[in-house]
Design an enzyme around this catalytic site. Sequence first.
Site, PDB file in Angstrom:
ATOM      1  N   SER A  38      34.815  29.078  47.542  1.00 13.56           N
ATOM      2  CA  SER A  38      34.653  30.115  46.268  1.00 13.56           C
ATOM      3  C   SER A  38      33.099  30.341  47.724  1.00 13.56           C
ATOM      4  O   SER A  38      33.658  30.875  48.560  1.00 13.56           O
ATOM      5  CB  SER A  38      33.907  29.399  45.376  1.00 13.56           C
TER       6      SER A  38
ATOM      7  N   ASP B  48      44.211  33.358  40.978  1.00 14.44           N
ATOM      8  CA  ASP B  48      42.569  33.424  41.184  1.00 14.44           C
ATOM      9  C   ASP B  48      42.374  34.935  40.728  1.00 14.44           C
ATOM     10  O   ASP B  48      42.645  36.133  41.394  1.00 14.44           O
ATOM     11  CB  ASP B  48      42.134  32.454  42.716  1.00 14.44           C
TER      12      ASP B  48
ATOM     13  N   HIS C  75      41.406  30.298  39.469  1.00 15.87           N
ATOM     14  CA  HIS C  75      39.795  31.001  41.075  1.00 15.87           C
ATOM     15  C   HIS C  75      39.567  28.867  40.494  1.00 15.87           C
ATOM     16  O   HIS C  75      39.358  28.230  42.206  1.00 15.87           O
ATOM     17  CB  HIS C  75      38.369  30.773  40.314  1.00 15.87           C
TER      18      HIS C  75
END
Lengths: 198, 384
Positions: free
Chosen positions: B159, B324, B357
């Site tokens: 991320s 995601d 995610h």
Amino acid sequence: MNGISIDRADFAAIAQWVKPDARVLDLGCGDGALFNYLGRERSISGYGVEIDDANVLACVKNGVNVVQRNLERGLSEFDDQSFDYVILSQTLQAMRNGERIIREMLRVGREGIVTFPNFGYWRNRMQVLRGRMPVSENLPYQWFNTPNIHLCTLHDFERFCSERNIRILERKVLTEGQPVNFKPNLLGALAIYHFGAG
Amino acid sequence: MDTTLTTAKASVGVVTPRRAAFSEPLPLKCGRAIANYELAYETYGTLNAQRSNAVLVCHALNASHHVAGVYADEPHNVGWWDNMIGPGKPLDTNRFFVVGVNNLGGCHGSTGPLSINPDTGKPWGASFPLVTVEDWVGAQARLADQLGIQQFAAVMGGSLGAMQCLQWAIAYPQRTRHALVIACAPNLSAQNIAFNEVARQAILTDPDFHGGDYYAEGVQPRRGLRVARMVGHITYLSDDEMASKFGRTLKHGHVNYSFDTEFEIESYLRHQADKFSGYFDANTYLRITKALDYFDPAFDHGGDLTRALAPATAGFLVVSFTTDWRFSPERSREIVHALLRNKRDVTYAEIDAPHGHDAFLLDDARYHHLVAAYFERIGAKVRV
């Protein structure tokens, strides 16, 4: 790998066509064996493309740069004419849209190399004549579990190319690893074509 | 495929956070500079004689330098990526020297809004600069200097942590041999920025925010931080994952026609919000969301990511997760496309995981096997 086993005979045939230091994109690259073979024999560079998780992992273990992708969705990550060769080894017959992938190969690469089992091989014809779907070394699946949905013969592929202005540069036909020159569409088990835009 | 790694997995055990002090001013992207600052960090494993086996792990929004192991006085405070890092784990601390660092502006020990500004003797609060990914990486590079690490065998993150990996590869190509870019995007989409703005507005409009100088008032904008965290959590999970984890399950088996917690998902969000607002600093949260919004290496290159990534010579492992939707696989493919155009060594894997995610933090066999294999490849060229 020491020496060339029979099932790697197509590797050797492909390597003979590939110029040293070429940029190669290997579609459906499996565990990266062909890519690494060409790396050793022709010091190529480039990438493999593979959809299967286990094969992607194997490529990482074997040191092959691999991009996970479903070939049915085309090759949009790759720019026009960005490779010397795009190889599709033993995968064309399993593609839903074979025509599209051949076009994509010639968009992304200057030349294409494709290998596929020859459905016209006499052993296949015999089994069909006996009323059964063929099962052989090159077509090892049963009708109900085969990934091979678009089988063709040498004649079929050559007509396909001529109708689409695709120029066949070279052809090799193998049976049990040995070249076949006499009546290849009948006596050849594995077809290997090298082609370019017409 | 088997679902466990073949090697024995263990924890790095008890770890000790350290602090590094820096007195040379750090110029920031916003035009300001920080004269003196400290970074909290942890290390696991042993730096080899060639100093060639160091791996930097960059954290995402709410994490810290506490990447693996536990603290002696807090045996249940397990590092945020403990399933990935440790003896026999994908990032094997028997082979690699792992560095985790709390970013500048953080609230876990590094200099940030909570820290005392030496010029005023008061907490920085609202006056702490808006730091960027570029600033963080610049500060991390100075920590590497202090630790005697000229080049990292790999820089790894998920991320926002993965954005730092990209920045490392761009800003310090000679110092970044490999970059593991997981669940990343080359910049935030309008939708991503929108979610961040909702989170910020929740904090900024909280009466307890006091323009960012709430420390002196003895309060925290908890309500704002709670809503911010709830919004974030919604984006970390996939619709399917929420459906299978919570569905429409009712906490008491029936509705009460009230605003109390009725659905399990409400209970989950409130619990996460309470937990988070108890330990995280709102000023840090605001700044981290801004750092996310600002990150856009292609911006200075007319939007051309290929040109932005041209200096990067690292080998790349790019991993995305199919469910995601915050940083979708398409966004990772943009990164891959740019690396392919630059003819870089890149491997791209798209993991079919249901978790959204958050998948990058979870112990998924395919994902962990892949990372383990990639580190095997890196380690083969490193003498340990």
